[in-house]
Scaffold this motif. Structure first.
Motif, PDB file in Angstrom:
ATOM      1  N   PRO A  96      -1.954   1.388   0.139  1.00 12.74           N
ATOM      2  CA  PRO A  96      -2.507   0.057   0.419  1.00 12.74           C
ATOM      3  C   PRO A  96      -1.793  -1.027  -0.394  1.00 12.74           C
ATOM      4  N   GLY A  97      -1.639  -2.185   0.211  1.00 16.09           N
ATOM      5  CA  GLY A  97      -0.944  -3.277  -0.467  1.00 16.09           C
ATOM      6  C   GLY A  97      -0.879  -4.519   0.394  1.00 16.09           C
ATOM      7  N   PRO A  98      -0.316  -5.613  -0.158  1.00 14.28           N
ATOM      8  CA  PRO A  98      -0.339  -6.922   0.512  1.00 14.28           C
ATOM      9  C   PRO A  98       0.726  -7.086   1.597  1.00 14.28           C
ATOM     10  N   TYR A  99       0.717  -6.166   2.560  1.00 11.07           N
ATOM     11  CA  TYR A  99       1.726  -6.190   3.628  1.00 11.07           C
ATOM     12  C   TYR A  99       1.063  -6.133   5.000  1.00 11.07           C
ATOM     13  N   THR A 100       1.731  -6.742   5.985  1.00 10.52           N
ATOM     14  CA  THR A 100       1.392  -6.518   7.394  1.00 10.52           C
ATOM     15  C   THR A 100       2.633  -5.919   8.016  1.00 10.52           C
ATOM     16  N   PHE A 101       2.497  -4.726   8.598  1.00 13.06           N
ATOM     17  CA  PHE A 101       3.641  -4.073   9.238  1.00 13.06           C
ATOM     18  C   PHE A 101       3.507  -4.152  10.757  1.00 13.06           C
ATOM     19  N   ILE A 102       4.583  -4.586  11.395  1.00  9.08           N
ATOM     20  CA  ILE A 102       4.579  -4.639  12.860  1.00  9.08           C
ATOM     21  C   ILE A 102       5.176  -3.332  13.363  1.00  9.08           C
ATOM     22  N   GLU A 112      -7.679  -5.082  25.546  1.00  9.00           N
ATOM     23  CA  GLU A 112      -7.250  -6.477  25.321  1.00  9.00           C
ATOM     24  C   GLU A 112      -5.839  -6.565  24.749  1.00  9.00           C
ATOM     25  N   PHE A 113      -5.352  -5.484  24.129  1.00 12.73           N
ATOM     26  CA  PHE A 113      -4.053  -5.549  23.437  1.00 12.73           C
ATOM     27  C   PHE A 113      -2.982  -4.683  24.091  1.00 12.73           C
ATOM     28  N   ARG A 114      -3.328  -4.059  25.220  1.00  5.69           N
ATOM     29  CA  ARG A 114      -2.379  -3.087  25.785  1.00  5.69           C
ATOM     30  C   ARG A 114      -1.101  -3.703  26.314  1.00  5.69           C
ATOM     31  N   LYS A 115      -1.153  -4.987  26.645  1.00  7.77           N
ATOM     32  CA  LYS A 115       0.070  -5.633  27.166  1.00  7.77           C
ATOM     33  C   LYS A 115       1.072  -5.860  26.047  1.00  7.77           C
ATOM     34  N   LYS A 116       0.585  -5.807  24.817  1.00  5.84           N
ATOM     35  CA  LYS A 116       1.486  -6.066  23.690  1.00  5.84           C
ATOM     36  C   LYS A 116       2.264  -4.791  23.354  1.00  5.84           C
ATOM     37  N   LYS A 117       3.532  -4.972  23.081  1.00  2.49           N
ATOM     38  CA  LYS A 117       4.378  -3.806  22.751  1.00  2.49           C
ATOM     39  C   LYS A 117       4.175  -3.381  21.295  1.00  2.49           C
ATOM     40  N   THR A 118       3.803  -4.356  20.473  1.00  8.67           N
ATOM     41  CA  THR A 118       3.681  -4.060  19.033  1.00  8.67           C
ATOM     42  C   THR A 118       2.331  -4.517  18.500  1.00  8.67           C
ATOM     43  N   VAL A 119       2.006  -4.011  17.324  1.00  7.61           N
ATOM     44  CA  VAL A 119       0.744  -4.389  16.704  1.00  7.61           C
ATOM     45  C   VAL A 119       0.961  -4.531  15.192  1.00  7.61           C
ATOM     46  N   GLY A 120       0.268  -5.502  14.597  1.00  8.65           N
ATOM     47  CA  GLY A 120       0.359  -5.714  13.143  1.00  8.65           C
ATOM     48  C   GLY A 120      -0.694  -4.883  12.437  1.00  8.65           C
ATOM     49  N   ILE A 121      -0.284  -4.102  11.461  1.00  4.35           N
ATOM     50  CA  ILE A 121      -1.196  -3.192  10.770  1.00  4.35           C
ATOM     51  C   ILE A 121      -1.305  -3.566   9.294  1.00  4.35           C
ATOM     52  N   ARG A 122      -2.543  -3.563   8.774  1.00  8.65           N
ATOM     53  CA  ARG A 122      -2.788  -3.878   7.359  1.00  8.65           C
ATOM     54  C   ARG A 122      -3.645  -2.782   6.734  1.00  8.65           C
ATOM     55  N   VAL A 123      -3.306  -2.349   5.533  1.00  9.04           N
ATOM     56  CA  VAL A 123      -4.222  -1.536   4.716  1.00  9.04           C
ATOM     57  C   VAL A 123      -4.302  -2.258   3.372  1.00  9.04           C
ATOM     58  N   PRO A 124      -5.233  -3.218   3.243  1.00 10.75           N
ATOM     59  CA  PRO A 124      -5.259  -4.035   2.030  1.00 10.75           C
ATOM     60  C   PRO A 124      -5.725  -3.246   0.814  1.00 10.75           C
ATOM     61  N   ASP A 125      -5.186  -3.585  -0.335  1.00  6.33           N
ATOM     62  CA  ASP A 125      -5.591  -2.936  -1.584  1.00  6.33           C
ATOM     63  C   ASP A 125      -6.827  -3.659  -2.114  1.00  6.33           C
ATOM     64  N   ASN A 126      -7.914  -3.555  -1.358  1.00  3.82           N
ATOM     65  CA  ASN A 126      -9.168  -4.205  -1.747  1.00  3.82           C
ATOM     66  C   ASN A 126     -10.304  -3.267  -1.354  1.00  3.82           C
ATOM     67  N   ASN A 127     -11.052  -2.858  -2.340  1.00  6.18           N
ATOM     68  CA  ASN A 127     -12.094  -1.856  -2.145  1.00  6.18           C
ATOM     69  C   ASN A 127     -13.167  -2.270  -1.144  1.00  6.18           C
ATOM     70  N   ILE A 128     -13.492  -3.570  -1.130  1.00  8.84           N
ATOM     71  CA  ILE A 128     -14.538  -4.052  -0.213  1.00  8.84           C
ATOM     72  C   ILE A 128     -14.064  -3.883   1.232  1.00  8.84           C
ATOM     73  N   ALA A 129     -12.852  -4.385   1.511  1.00  8.36           N
ATOM     74  CA  ALA A 129     -12.298  -4.283   2.875  1.00  8.36           C
ATOM     75  C   ALA A 129     -12.184  -2.821   3.305  1.00  8.36           C
TER      76      ALA A 129
END
Length: 206
Positions: A96-102, A112-129
């Motif tokens: 986990p860290g402060p990144y968004t990976f496409i 709703e998102f199937r037309k998109k070829k890519t997706v932005g993924i986040r695993v934030p280093d925050n226990n609450i999230a």
């Protein structure tokens, strides 16, 4: 009017996390802390909530570049195509860290998102999230809450965020002051990693 829920990052209360998850499961919108700026999120499986977020952002849902906040790498693999070893190593180093990976999306994406070829993924280093996503059992679709104030760009004080957003969302989590630097966005869907936006996350991981 939104609920204002105090949660401590070092020891998130189970009852408070369940309350937030309940709101998300019922189609609610929640503003929550991450390891960068505060985010606006909803349950990825709730079409009505997705439409609400798109409306707040003033964009068509199918054109929206929302990111998926996941709890870990195995959670990510539900929504992306098979990735190569080099890509996996970058993700393992950075999250986990402060990144968004496409990354290239697969057929498990919500309709709703199937037309998109890519997706932005986040695993934030925050226990609450992370606890919210784990308890919910699937990702949160998320977007950062920008501030109209050109100097500030991002709101960091949860009380001020609540003041501004209380009539647009269903809950605002007070997880302490947020950061005002957004995540670093790196596109890993092509042959070479491409930095789209340099933010809080260091580029040493590449």
């Amino acid at each position: 009017m939104a609920e204002f829920i105090k949660i401590y990052e070092d020891k998130p209360s189970e009852a408070a996390i369940k309350k937030v998850v309940n709101i998300l499961q019922n189609g609610g919108l929640v503003i929550y802390p991450t390891d960068t700026v505060y985010g606006l999120g909803c349950d990825i499986t709730n079409s009505r909530a997705l439409e609400r977020i798109a409306k707040i952002k003033g964009i068509k849902l199918e054109k929206a570049n929302f990111s998926f906040v996941c709890s870990d790498l195995s959670n990510i693999s539900d929504y992306i195509k098979q990735i190569d070893t080099a890509t996996f190593k970058i993700l393992k180093r950075a999250l986990p860290g402060p990144y968004t990976f496409i990354l290239p999306g697969n057929n498990e994406l919500p309709k709703e998102f199937r037309k998109k070829k890519t997706v932005g993924i986040r695993v934030p280093d925050n226990n609450i999230a992370l606890q919210i996503v784990k308890t919910l059992g699937n990702p949160i679709v998320s977007t950062s809450i920008r501030d109209e104030d050109e100097v500030l760009e991002y709101s960091t004080d949860p009380e001020l965020i609540f003041e501004k957003w209380q009539h647009k969302v269903d809950a605002v989590i007070d997880g302490g002051y947020g950061d005002n630097v957004a995540s670093t966005i790196i596109d890993l869907s092509g042959y070479e990693p491409e930095v789209i936006r340099e933010g809080k996350g260091s580029l040493d991981i590449l």
